[in-house]
Write a protein that holds these residues in place. Structure first.
Motif, PDB file in Angstrom:
ATOM      1  N   GLU A 245       0.846  -1.187   0.000  1.00 39.71           N
ATOM      2  CA  GLU A 245       0.000   0.000   0.000  1.00 39.71           C
ATOM      3  C   GLU A 245       0.884   1.241   0.000  1.00 39.71           C
ATOM      4  O   GLU A 245       1.682   1.454   0.920  1.00 39.71           O
ATOM      5  N   ASP A 246       0.744   2.068  -1.025  1.00 44.43           N
ATOM      6  CA  ASP A 246       1.601   3.240  -1.190  1.00 44.43           C
ATOM      7  C   ASP A 246       0.956   4.457  -0.539  1.00 44.43           C
ATOM      8  O   ASP A 246       0.111   5.125  -1.132  1.00 44.43           O
ATOM      9  N   LEU A 247       1.373   4.781   0.674  1.00 45.05           N
ATOM     10  CA  LEU A 247       0.859   5.953   1.372  1.00 45.05           C
ATOM     11  C   LEU A 247       1.587   7.232   0.974  1.00 45.05           C
ATOM     12  O   LEU A 247       1.195   8.326   1.393  1.00 45.05           O
ATOM     13  N   PHE A 248       2.651   7.101   0.189  1.00 47.48           N
ATOM     14  CA  PHE A 248       3.337   8.287  -0.326  1.00 47.48           C
ATOM     15  C   PHE A 248       2.505   8.987  -1.391  1.00 47.48           C
ATOM     16  O   PHE A 248       2.579  10.204  -1.551  1.00 47.48           O
ATOM     17  N   ALA A 249       1.736   8.224  -2.137  1.00 49.99           N
ATOM     18  CA  ALA A 249       1.188   8.681  -3.412  1.00 49.99           C
ATOM     19  C   ALA A 249       0.383   9.966  -3.302  1.00 49.99           C
ATOM     20  O   ALA A 249       0.498  10.839  -4.157  1.00 49.99           O
ATOM     21  N   SER A 250      -0.433  10.096  -2.271  1.00 47.48           N
ATOM     22  CA  SER A 250      -1.278  11.281  -2.155  1.00 47.48           C
ATOM     23  C   SER A 250      -1.018  12.055  -0.872  1.00 47.48           C
ATOM     24  O   SER A 250      -1.898  12.742  -0.370  1.00 47.48           O
ATOM     25  N   SER A 251       0.188  11.949  -0.354  1.00 45.54           N
ATOM     26  CA  SER A 251       0.503  12.603   0.911  1.00 45.54           C
ATOM     27  C   SER A 251       1.223  13.930   0.686  1.00 45.54           C
ATOM     28  O   SER A 251       2.357  13.952   0.213  1.00 45.54           O
ATOM     29  N   PRO A 252       0.612  15.053   1.056  1.00 44.21           N
ATOM     30  CA  PRO A 252       1.300  16.332   0.922  1.00 44.21           C
ATOM     31  C   PRO A 252       2.465  16.485   1.887  1.00 44.21           C
ATOM     32  O   PRO A 252       3.401  17.241   1.617  1.00 44.21           O
ATOM     33  N   PHE A 253       2.438  15.794   3.024  1.00 42.89           N
ATOM     34  CA  PHE A 253       3.559  15.901   3.953  1.00 42.89           C
ATOM     35  C   PHE A 253       4.854  15.453   3.288  1.00 42.89           C
ATOM     36  O   PHE A 253       5.864  16.155   3.334  1.00 42.89           O
ATOM     37  N   PHE A 254       4.826  14.288   2.661  1.00 45.34           N
ATOM     38  CA  PHE A 254       6.042  13.795   2.012  1.00 45.34           C
ATOM     39  C   PHE A 254       6.401  14.645   0.791  1.00 45.34           C
ATOM     40  O   PHE A 254       7.566  14.952   0.561  1.00 45.34           O
ATOM     41  N   ALA A 255       5.395  15.055   0.029  1.00 48.21           N
ATOM     42  CA  ALA A 255       5.652  15.787  -1.210  1.00 48.21           C
ATOM     43  C   ALA A 255       6.260  17.157  -0.974  1.00 48.21           C
ATOM     44  O   ALA A 255       6.859  17.732  -1.890  1.00 48.21           O
ATOM     45  N   THR A 256       6.143  17.698   0.249  1.00 50.15           N
ATOM     46  CA  THR A 256       6.605  19.058   0.508  1.00 50.15           C
ATOM     47  C   THR A 256       7.757  19.141   1.500  1.00 50.15           C
ATOM     48  O   THR A 256       8.185  20.247   1.843  1.00 50.15           O
ATOM     49  N   GLN A 257       8.275  18.025   1.953  1.00 52.58           N
ATOM     50  CA  GLN A 257       9.388  18.081   2.899  1.00 52.58           C
ATOM     51  C   GLN A 257      10.612  18.796   2.297  1.00 52.58           C
ATOM     52  O   GLN A 257      11.261  19.601   2.965  1.00 52.58           O
ATOM     53  N   GLY A 258      10.913  18.510   1.053  1.00 50.69           N
ATOM     54  CA  GLY A 258      12.072  19.143   0.430  1.00 50.69           C
ATOM     55  C   GLY A 258      11.927  20.649   0.354  1.00 50.69           C
ATOM     56  O   GLY A 258      12.843  21.408   0.710  1.00 50.69           O
ATOM     57  N   VAL A 259      10.766  21.128  -0.091  1.00 48.01           N
ATOM     58  CA  VAL A 259      10.537  22.564  -0.242  1.00 48.01           C
ATOM     59  C   VAL A 259      10.570  23.261   1.115  1.00 48.01           C
ATOM     60  O   VAL A 259      11.151  24.341   1.262  1.00 48.01           O
ATOM     61  N   TRP A 260       9.940  22.671   2.123  1.00 41.11           N
ATOM     62  CA  TRP A 260       9.939  23.279   3.463  1.00 41.11           C
ATOM     63  C   TRP A 260      11.357  23.451   3.986  1.00 41.11           C
ATOM     64  O   TRP A 260      11.718  24.516   4.514  1.00 41.11           O
ATOM     65  N   HIS A 261      12.175  22.436   3.841  1.00 41.23           N
ATOM     66  CA  HIS A 261      13.557  22.536   4.308  1.00 41.23           C
ATOM     67  C   HIS A 261      14.334  23.597   3.532  1.00 41.23           C
ATOM     68  O   HIS A 261      15.111  24.357   4.121  1.00 41.23           O
ATOM     69  N   LEU A 262      14.148  23.660   2.241  1.00 36.75           N
ATOM     70  CA  LEU A 262      14.899  24.625   1.441  1.00 36.75           C
ATOM     71  C   LEU A 262      14.534  26.062   1.796  1.00 36.75           C
ATOM     72  O   LEU A 262      15.417  26.926   1.910  1.00 36.75           O
ATOM     73  N   TYR A 263      13.261  26.333   1.980  1.00 43.70           N
ATOM     74  CA  TYR A 263      12.841  27.700   2.274  1.00 43.70           C
ATOM     75  C   TYR A 263      13.326  28.182   3.635  1.00 43.70           C
ATOM     76  O   TYR A 263      13.438  29.389   3.863  1.00 43.70           O
TER      77      TYR A 263
END
Length: 685
Positions: A245-263
């Motif tokens: 079961e892929d819980l990454f697929a629709s998770s905004p938390f995982f999709a935005t970790q990179g951007v949050w850290h960069l900013y």
């Protein structure tokens, strides 16, 4: 009113009943990798990662050491098991087995060590499963069950807290590893059921709730990278591979970790912003690297991959994670393609900067959001500013002591506003576990924490503050925060802060504070490492290569007090509250307080802050403007003229123009509330 927070954001975690018999991969290995993946790993170790693999293969001291089931084993124990996956040599399996034997002899029962040991032991056990005798498997299983049972005796923290994610989710590893193997069946079934529930119905949904569309985690970067996002990401990958079961697929938390850290990296030193319980100088490290490449691969986030690639492995024996998870085909994307500002809406943060490339770029963070977890501070409407150094700072030291209870996590330690009601009482119980009365800092209230995901009570204890408006362009960033609910209604009826960053180096801050009684003293706070020095009608702060000068425009009759120095670094309510043992180079020692000279119920604080480098400092020219129901400023800077008017009645609003000669660069009438603008999700910032 209670409203359930569902929608597309939580489509993957709709709190559905769990299956009684989950379809766990029936063979070993099944943790992070299946037998079908092993040939690809061998190819990668011979090609793309050949040099890295050879370096790992040569670490004989890891293979030959005598393990003791301690903290150092967590760094080392997976290496021989990974080498065995790739090469299949019995000697490597035996080396890995030594670590399992140490755990079986002395299963640790310690809050921070045990969950790590569970995860690492399960990985090793799984990867050398075919080399273990039945009696060995039974002993190792018994040790894992002992550790798992200990985990479930620990306090069940809030879904939004790193303790819950790091500790309670670990039992899912045991359930997955031993499912269907005929060992410790009752305990294994319980661990699998509870672990699935923790992950799918609490852990991932809570992370998504905080992140919203835009990203973030409420407890600061150090706790996030070590005890929250790292174990949550790894456990989500465990379930993707073993549970299908892929819980990454629709998770905004995982999709935005990179951007949050960069900013939220400070340009002058590359560290993450000191916010909540994150100490100063905390830079991207191995904990972050250990999950960023995995997130990048699962979400296609090139920004996360870029940041991961900037982080070297301190301990190369942990680099199996890069080989296992990094996608060699994913193109890394540098952050300079991102806008200069970002609103993390659900978290209540706005990060703004003057550029992405130079160490002397300007950076600021503004905070005004809900209260989720215990490592958050009472800092609604606070900001920090960095330029060539740390100028307007979050002060104090992350230590669990009277210092934390009376200073560090309280409003007085932040660049916000305090209002003193002499009859107000604060408890220290929520901070240090006793019933001692806390200092009256004039600040915000610590709310009761809603501990479970999915329900948000408007007007309830967690609904403390909100960013009501945000706009940004290449010329400015504007944010309005309403922190009224963060304070006791006995002393405050209304508090909004309008915060404007005029690119590249100017900040204008307009506060409206309304209290029920004119006798409640108010103060506008600005914290610094070095002592503020009066310079004309302003005050100058210098640190490293940077410089900040603050000018008070309102109240017209105001008094500026400088608090600090030896014996008064952490001064609250007539007492100094220094840390007991820990230190932080940016704990600060000084604060500037602006007070109205005359008692008043309604106070407007109006400030201009200019930042720059000491070596090329050029003061800006500005004029205060006053009209009916509006206060404003006209400022000349870098060939531009900006005019700003703030509403003084009704809801906060801003009229802004920016001109370069006769060219109108910006002309905005910004209302008090969001107009429905939605920023894109994921790695496009």
């Amino acid at each position: 009113m209670v409203r359930l927070i569902y929608g597309w954001l939580f489509g993957l975690v709709c709190l559905v009943p769990l299956c009684a018999q989950p379809a766990i991969v029936p063979v070993h290995p099944r943790i992070y990798v299946t037998p079908e993946r092993v040939p690809e790993l061998r190819r990668l170790c011979q090609t793309v990662y050949r040099d890295l693999y050879q370096e790992m293969r040569g670490m004989n001291w890891v293979l030959d050491r005598e393990p003791g089931a301690g903290h150092s084993d967590m760094t080392n124990m997976v290496l021989p098991a990974f080498l065995y996956l790739v090469e299949g040599e019995e000697a490597l399996a035996n080396s890995a087995k030594n670590y399992l034997e140490a755990v079986a002899k002395n299963p640790p029962k310690e809050q921070y060590l045990t969950p790590e040991m569970i995860r690492h032991t399960c990985i090793v056990f799984d990867w050398i499963y075919d080399r273990l005798a039945a009696e060995e498997k039974a002993r190792y299983a018994r040790a894992l069950v002992e550790m798992g049972e200990y985990m479930l005796t620990l306090w069940r923290h809030s879904d939004f807290n790193n303790h819950f994610v790091n500790e309670h989710l670990s039992v899912l590893y045991i359930g997955v590893l031993l499912h269907g193997e005929g060992m410790e069946e009752e305990a294994v079934a319980r661990f699998l059921e509870e672990g699935m529930d923790y992950l799918k119905n609490h852990g991932v949904p809570a992370a998504n709730e905080i992140a919203g569309q835009d990203g973030g985690q409420a407890e600061g970067f150090s706790y996030n990278d070590w005890g929250y996002a790292r174990p949550l990401t790894h456990t989500t990958e465990l379930w993707r591979v073993a549970g299908g079961e892929d819980l990454f697929a629709s998770s905004p938390f995982f999709a935005t970790q990179g951007v949050w850290h960069l900013y939220c990296r400070r340009p002058h030193d590359g560290a993450f912003v000191k916010a909540e319980d994150c100490p100063s100088g905390f830079k991207p490290g191995e904990d972050l690297k250990s999950y960023l490449s995995l997130i990048a691969a699962r979400t296609g986030d090139g920004y996360a991959q870029w940041l991961s690639d900037q982080i070297p492995w301190r301990y190369k024996q942990k680099a199996w994670q890069e080989i296992l998870w990094r996608d060699p085909q994913l193109q890394a994307e540098e952050p300079n393609s991102l806008p200069l500002a970002k609103h993390f809406k659900k978290l209540g943060w706005v990060a703004t900067r003057s550029g992405w490339d130079a160490a002397d770029d300007t950076f600021a963070l503004f905070q005004c959001g809900d209260f989720y977890a215990g490592h958050q501070h009472l800092d609604a409407n606070a900001f920090v500013i960095h330029k060539g150094g740390s100028l307007a700072i979050d002060s104090g030291v992350n230590e669990y002591s009277r210092h934390r209870a009376n200073y560090y996590a309280r409003t007085i330690a932040h660049n916000s506003v305090v209002v003193w009601d002499p009859t107000e009482r604060f408890s220290s119980a929520v901070w240090v576990g006793d019933d001692t009365e806390g200092a009256n800092d004039g600040g915000q209230l610590r709310p009761d924490i809603i501990s479970r995901v999915g329900v948000f009570e408007e007007g309830g204890p967690r609904d403390t503050a909100t960013i009501t408006q945000y706009e940004a362009s290449p010329h400015f960033t504007y944010v309005c925060g309403d922190a009224t609910k963060s304070y006791s209604p006995r002393k405050l009826r209304f508090y909004t802060r309008q915060f404007v960053h005029l690119q590249p180096d100017l900040f204008v801050v307009f506060d409206r504070v309304d209290s029920p009684a004119p006798g409640f003293d108010k103060a506008w706070l600005l914290h610094s490492i070095e002592e503020p020095i009066q310079e004309g009608e302003g005050w100058a702060i210098e640190q490293n290569q940077g410089r900040l000068v603050v000018h008070t425009l309102l109240p017209e009759a105001s008094e500026t007090k400088i608090i600090g120095g030896p014996g008064k670094e952490f001064w609250v309510d007539g007492t100094n509250y220094p840390p007991d043992s820990k230190s932080d180079p940016e704990s600060g020692a000084w604060r500037l307080e602006v007070h109205p000279r005359q008692p008043e119920t309604e106070t407007q604080f109006f400030h201009v802050l200019q930042v720059g480098l000491e070596e090329d400092w050029q003061p800006v020219a500005f004029t205060r403007l006053s009209e009916e129901n509006r206060q404003g400023i006209r400022v000349e800077y870098q060939g531009k003229t900006a005019t700003l008017f703030f509403a003084t009645q009704g809801e906060p609003a801003l009229h802004l123009t920016i001109q370069a000669g006769s060219d109108m660069l910006e002309q905005r009438q910004i209302p008090a509330r969001q107009t429905g603008i939605v920023e894109p999700i994921g790695n496009r910032g």
